[in-house]
Write a protein that holds these residues in place. Structure first.
Motif, PDB file in Angstrom:
ATOM      1  N   VAL A 197       0.828  -1.215   0.000  1.00 45.96           N
ATOM      2  CA  VAL A 197       0.000   0.000   0.000  1.00 45.96           C
ATOM      3  C   VAL A 197       0.854   1.255   0.000  1.00 45.96           C
ATOM      4  O   VAL A 197       0.427   2.305  -0.471  1.00 45.96           O
ATOM      5  CB  VAL A 197      -1.019   0.047   1.172  1.00 45.96           C
ATOM      6  CG1 VAL A 197      -1.975  -1.114   1.109  1.00 45.96           C
ATOM      7  CG2 VAL A 197      -0.335   0.096   2.505  1.00 45.96           C
ATOM      8  N   THR A 198       2.064   1.139   0.529  1.00 44.68           N
ATOM      9  CA  THR A 198       2.953   2.287   0.478  1.00 44.68           C
ATOM     10  C   THR A 198       3.307   2.595  -0.982  1.00 44.68           C
ATOM     11  O   THR A 198       3.318   3.746  -1.407  1.00 44.68           O
ATOM     12  CB  THR A 198       4.231   2.006   1.302  1.00 44.68           C
ATOM     13  OG1 THR A 198       3.835   1.563   2.603  1.00 44.68           O
ATOM     14  CG2 THR A 198       5.078   3.252   1.441  1.00 44.68           C
ATOM     15  N   PRO A 236      -0.673   3.839  -3.619  1.00 44.19           N
ATOM     16  CA  PRO A 236      -1.555   4.656  -2.769  1.00 44.19           C
ATOM     17  C   PRO A 236      -3.042   4.365  -2.973  1.00 44.19           C
ATOM     18  O   PRO A 236      -3.824   4.522  -2.027  1.00 44.19           O
ATOM     19  CB  PRO A 236      -1.237   6.090  -3.200  1.00 44.19           C
ATOM     20  CG  PRO A 236       0.106   6.016  -3.847  1.00 44.19           C
ATOM     21  CD  PRO A 236       0.238   4.642  -4.432  1.00 44.19           C
ATOM     22  N   ARG A 287      -4.557   2.285  -0.292  1.00 46.25           N
ATOM     23  CA  ARG A 287      -4.552   2.682   1.117  1.00 46.25           C
ATOM     24  C   ARG A 287      -5.979   2.747   1.623  1.00 46.25           C
ATOM     25  O   ARG A 287      -6.912   2.938   0.849  1.00 46.25           O
ATOM     26  CB  ARG A 287      -3.870   4.044   1.270  1.00 46.25           C
ATOM     27  CG  ARG A 287      -2.390   3.925   1.001  1.00 46.25           C
ATOM     28  CD  ARG A 287      -1.674   5.233   1.102  1.00 46.25           C
ATOM     29  NE  ARG A 287      -0.329   5.044   0.551  1.00 46.25           N
ATOM     30  CZ  ARG A 287       0.564   6.010   0.428  1.00 46.25           C
ATOM     31  NH1 ARG A 287       0.250   7.246   0.783  1.00 46.25           N
ATOM     32  NH2 ARG A 287       1.743   5.747  -0.068  1.00 46.25           N
ATOM     33  N   ARG A 288      -6.081   2.657   2.908  1.00 45.73           N
ATOM     34  CA  ARG A 288      -7.401   2.566   3.525  1.00 45.73           C
ATOM     35  C   ARG A 288      -8.303   3.743   3.156  1.00 45.73           C
ATOM     36  O   ARG A 288      -9.484   3.590   2.886  1.00 45.73           O
ATOM     37  CB  ARG A 288      -7.216   2.502   5.042  1.00 45.73           C
ATOM     38  CG  ARG A 288      -8.363   1.866   5.755  1.00 45.73           C
ATOM     39  CD  ARG A 288      -7.989   1.551   7.182  1.00 45.73           C
ATOM     40  NE  ARG A 288      -7.776   2.763   7.972  1.00 45.73           N
ATOM     41  CZ  ARG A 288      -7.429   2.742   9.258  1.00 45.73           C
ATOM     42  NH1 ARG A 288      -7.243   1.582   9.873  1.00 45.73           N
ATOM     43  NH2 ARG A 288      -7.239   3.854   9.931  1.00 45.73           N
ATOM     44  N   ASP A 343      -3.236   4.769   7.303  1.00 44.24           N
ATOM     45  CA  ASP A 343      -3.029   4.351   5.923  1.00 44.24           C
ATOM     46  C   ASP A 343      -1.750   3.533   5.739  1.00 44.24           C
ATOM     47  O   ASP A 343      -1.743   2.504   5.069  1.00 44.24           O
ATOM     48  CB  ASP A 343      -2.951   5.592   5.025  1.00 44.24           C
ATOM     49  CG  ASP A 343      -4.293   5.867   4.379  1.00 44.24           C
ATOM     50  OD1 ASP A 343      -5.240   5.111   4.651  1.00 44.24           O
ATOM     51  OD2 ASP A 343      -4.379   6.831   3.597  1.00 44.24           O
ATOM     52  N   THR A 344      -0.663   4.046   6.302  1.00 38.00           N
ATOM     53  CA  THR A 344       0.620   3.344   6.150  1.00 38.00           C
ATOM     54  C   THR A 344       1.257   3.156   7.521  1.00 38.00           C
ATOM     55  O   THR A 344       2.455   3.261   7.694  1.00 38.00           O
ATOM     56  CB  THR A 344       1.575   4.147   5.246  1.00 38.00           C
ATOM     57  OG1 THR A 344       1.654   5.479   5.749  1.00 38.00           O
ATOM     58  CG2 THR A 344       1.088   4.172   3.810  1.00 38.00           C
TER      59      THR A 344
END
Lengths: 254, 499
Positions: free
Chosen positions: A64-65, A68, A71-72, A91-92
């Motif tokens: 996810v990093t 993007p 990401r949540r 998110d990260t």
């Protein structure tokens, strides 16, 4: 502030990422649990590669990093329900409640599929997954391995631990693959195929296969409770669902 | 609230279809997920709306006084939960509403039921519900199939009155049911059931654990025993002893009692019987017409039910059993109904004569009793589990002995009475010598002693307790009120007694 945040995140990553190796799985034959009249009695499985453990939180954080859109706060609702990665702090940022080593859960099928593609692989088919998962500790046919059978059954009778153990901490099976049983459920690419098996069957297939008395009519081995439960679990899912004990691993064609 | 949320979802779906989704709605966390659009079904025969009252066994929701059908909303949650199966025995039950059996649901014939089945996010399994009260394929099973952390909704019309079983029907069904996934739904006939003083909810189930009956710890499900239909436990209301002692059902003499009795199975048929009562009426198999009167034992199939009614006549404890008696007395299928009120010696006299009866061929009873007693003692001391009863249990039992025998002098607080009865609390004299304390109990103690700096000169007579009781009470005394010592064993007591 943001810088520190990123530093922390990358620290977590470097500590966690010890990617599970891909293991070569020899070709074989998977005998499906459910057999309709028009279904193949045996499904040949070609040689493929499979990670030896489920994808961990740390590994997924790396994903996810780098991506993007997964990401949540960024993910499209169509691709993951509102609980997506809910056990992470941000998110990260895994946060103090979530370790890097346990398998990532609260991920949708779409996210799992995207991760696998990012790694240059794909999700395993149900036939591939079940072929590998049918192996015992010491022999290829798990059904002949009482120790293995009892280990599989144990999971269903014990409550979920507050914190999951690390991905890959389980005992390797005959193929060198760990944690297929006893840690988390796993997505497969065709997880919903126990319902949608073909035109001949129609919607009534759902009931014929999975519910009540009808549930056992088509089953090849009615005593294979864990297989019943896996099929039951898979068919309760939709691709955007995320669940607290559902993770994944990925495969590759040679 | 609910309606507006649904509307909001519909609006969202409409936007999606129209293809004019505003960007922020697509990304913002506030946007509702585009779930499958729900068709709004309206039953023209019903008026109003209410939420079903759900109760845990043995309680039953109040009778329905309404004389018109309505829309009833039922919210039931599936929870996988470790609970007590028997003393020291835990089991991971799968439950409807947190208990076994599941919550009792009460609706009226003609009602339109909107059913919401939630599956707790911590669940391992997907679950669903098949209500035998539903007319339609699967009884709701397919429509209520729900992954952990999700919720399903379906609706049905209560066409047929009766007492129905509901259960989970997710594969492997037998295992879901064997883990406790069943309950009762009563569809009251249009004109209700006759009024009674008490209504109770009772459901039998058979359980299969890997350990033998009584083996302690968290017991996993045993598939082989389930397949062979050899249960480790057969119980009422989810555990051994769920309806005994303080938890017994209650009624007064002259009152009418109605029991809603279900059998979840998954394997056994119940021969339901209340010892010392005769059912005035039985609504066989859960129908709405009393099919038989004056019934001693009624058969309840797995996945079936019965309604039994009776009027109590005489006070006492009535034992409810599955009259397949090894299930009742060895595996747990036993409950109690305690009836209070004036005795009626014409209906039942109680014991009138108790005298020695010497049969012709019985032989020497006395020596036989001694022999049996010895066998029992040997069996107990040979079983490390019984012999080595944990300190907690000894303490608990010791407390009971103390509060029957010792407290009058030494007081419940162990403080004694200054100058008359020496204290047990933080007592230097007591703790200095374990054997001496045993001797004091079994042989008595008199003459001057010094306890915590104070002189006492009294007489304590020998206390009439057996070795086990002395061990228990001394373990309690030597580990209470600031005293800390080790366990006193019956063997130690025996030794002192033999001096």
């Amino acid at each position: 502030m943001k810088l520190i945040f990123h530093l922390l995140a990358s620290l977590t990553i470097s500590a966690a990422v010890d990617a599970s190796p891909l293991v070569k799985i020899p070709a074989g034959v998977y005998k499906p649990l459910f057999l309709g009249e028009n279904d193949a009695k045996e499904i040949p499985v070609a040689q493929f590669l499979l990670t030896d453990a489920p994808v961990s939180n740390g590994e997924f954080l790396e994903f996810v990093t780098a991506n993007p859109q997964w990401r949540r706060s960024k993910v499209k609702r169509l691709f993951a329900d509102e609980n997506y990665l809910k056990h992470w702090a941000g998110d990260t940022d895994l946060g103090p409640q979530c370790d890097a080593a346990p398998p990532v859960t609260w991920v949708s099928w779409f996210a799992a599929k995207a991760y696998a593609a990012w790694k240059g692989g794909r999700l395993a088919t149900t036939a591939e997954w079940e072929w590998v998962a049918g192996a015992g500790f010491a022999q290829q046919d798990g059904k002949k391995d009482p120790e293995f059978l009892s280990a599989v059954g144990q999971w269903y009778s014990s409550p979920a631990p507050a914190r999951l153990p690390a991905a890959g901490s389980g005992r390797a099976n005959f193929f060198g693959i760990k944690d297929l049983h006893g840690l988390v459920w796993e997505w497969t690419i065709d997880f919903n195929s126990a319902i949608v098996t073909g035109d001949a069957r129609g919607d009534t297939g759902l009931e014929r296969q999975l519910f009540c008395g009808a549930g056992s009519i088509g089953a090849k081995d009615t005593s294979d409770f864990p297989a019943f439960m896996r099929f039951g679990f898979r068919s309760s899912l939709k691709a955007s669902y995320t669940v607290h004990n559902l993770g994944f691993r990925y495969a590759k064609s040679p | 609230m609910k309606t507006s949320c649904l509307n909001c979802r519909h609006a969202f779906a409409a936007l999606l279809l129209a293809g004019v989704l505003p960007l922020h709605a697509q990304e913002g966390p506030a946007a509702a997920p585009p779930k499958t659009a729900q068709q709004k079904i309206v039953d023209p025969e019903v008026t109003g709306e209410e939420h079903a009252v759900l109760t845990s066994a043995p309680m039953v929701p109040p009778p329905i006084t309404r004389r018109t059908p309505t829309k009833v909303i039922v919210n039931l949650e599936v929870i996988e939960k470790v609970k007590r199966m028997a003393d020291g025995v835990e089991y991971l039950f799968w439950t409807f509403g947190g208990d076994v059996p599941g919550s009792f649901i009460r609706v009226r014939e003609g009602d339109f039921i909107e059913f919401h089945l939630g599956n707790n996010p911590a669940s391992k399994m997907p679950h669903n519900i098949d209500l035998h009260a539903v007319t339609g394929p699967g009884g709701g099973a397919a429509s209520s199939f729900t992954a952990p952390g999700h919720q399903s909704q379906f609706s049905f019309k209560a066409l047929n009155p009766g007492l129905y079983v509901y259960h989970c029907a997710t594969a492997p069904v037998g295992m879901h049911v064997a883990n406790g996934m069943y309950g009762l739904i009563l569809v009251e006939p249009k004109n209700g059931l006759p009024k009674v003083d008490h209504e109770y909810y009772l459901m039998q189930g058979d359980f299969y654990t890997q350990g033998a009956n009584g083996e302690e710890g968290l017991q996993p499900f045993d598939q082989t025993k389930a397949l062979n239909e050899q249960p480790t436990y057969v119980v009422f209301n989810g555990s051994v002893g769920s309806l005994v002692g303080d938890k017994a059902l209650k009624a007064k003499v002259g009152e009418t009692v109605r029991l809603f009795v279900g059998n979840g199975g998954p394997n056994l048929t119940s021969s339901f019987h209340v010892i010392g009562e005769i059912f005035d009426r039985v609504y066989q198999e859960g129908g709405v017409i009393p099919t038989q009167q004056q019934v001693q034992t009624t058969l309840i199939p797995a996945g079936g039910s019965a309604i039994v009614e009776f009027k109590t006549e005489v006070p006492g404890t009535y034992i409810m059993v599955d009259h397949s008696l090894f299930r009742a007395f060895n595996k747990g299928a036993l409950g109690m109904l305690k009836v209070e009120g004036p005795a009626n010696s014409i209906v039942y006299s109680g014991k009138e004569v108790d005298e020695v009866y010497i049969g012709s061929a019985l032989g020497n009873q006395e020596s036989k009793i001694v022999e049996l007693e010895k066998q029992r003692k040997d069996a107990i001391s040979a079983d490390p589990k019984i012999a080595g009863l944990s300190k907690d249990i000894l303490m608990e039992k010791g407390k009971r002995v103390y509060s029957q025998t010792c407290f009058a002098c030494h007081q419940l607080t162990g403080e004694g009475m200054p100058g008359v009865f020496p204290p047990q609390a933080k007592s230097d004299y007591l703790m200095a010598d374990k054997e001496r304390s045993i001797r004091a109990v079994v042989k008595g103690l008199s003459g001057p002693i010094k306890v915590n700096g104070t002189d006492y000169n009294g007489v304590m007579p020998p206390v009439l307790l057996n070795d086990e009781q002395v061990a228990q009470v001394l373990t309690y005394v030597r580990n209470s009120w600031g005293n800390e010592g080790e366990v006193v064993t019956p063997d130690e007591v025996r030794k002192v007694r033999a001096e």
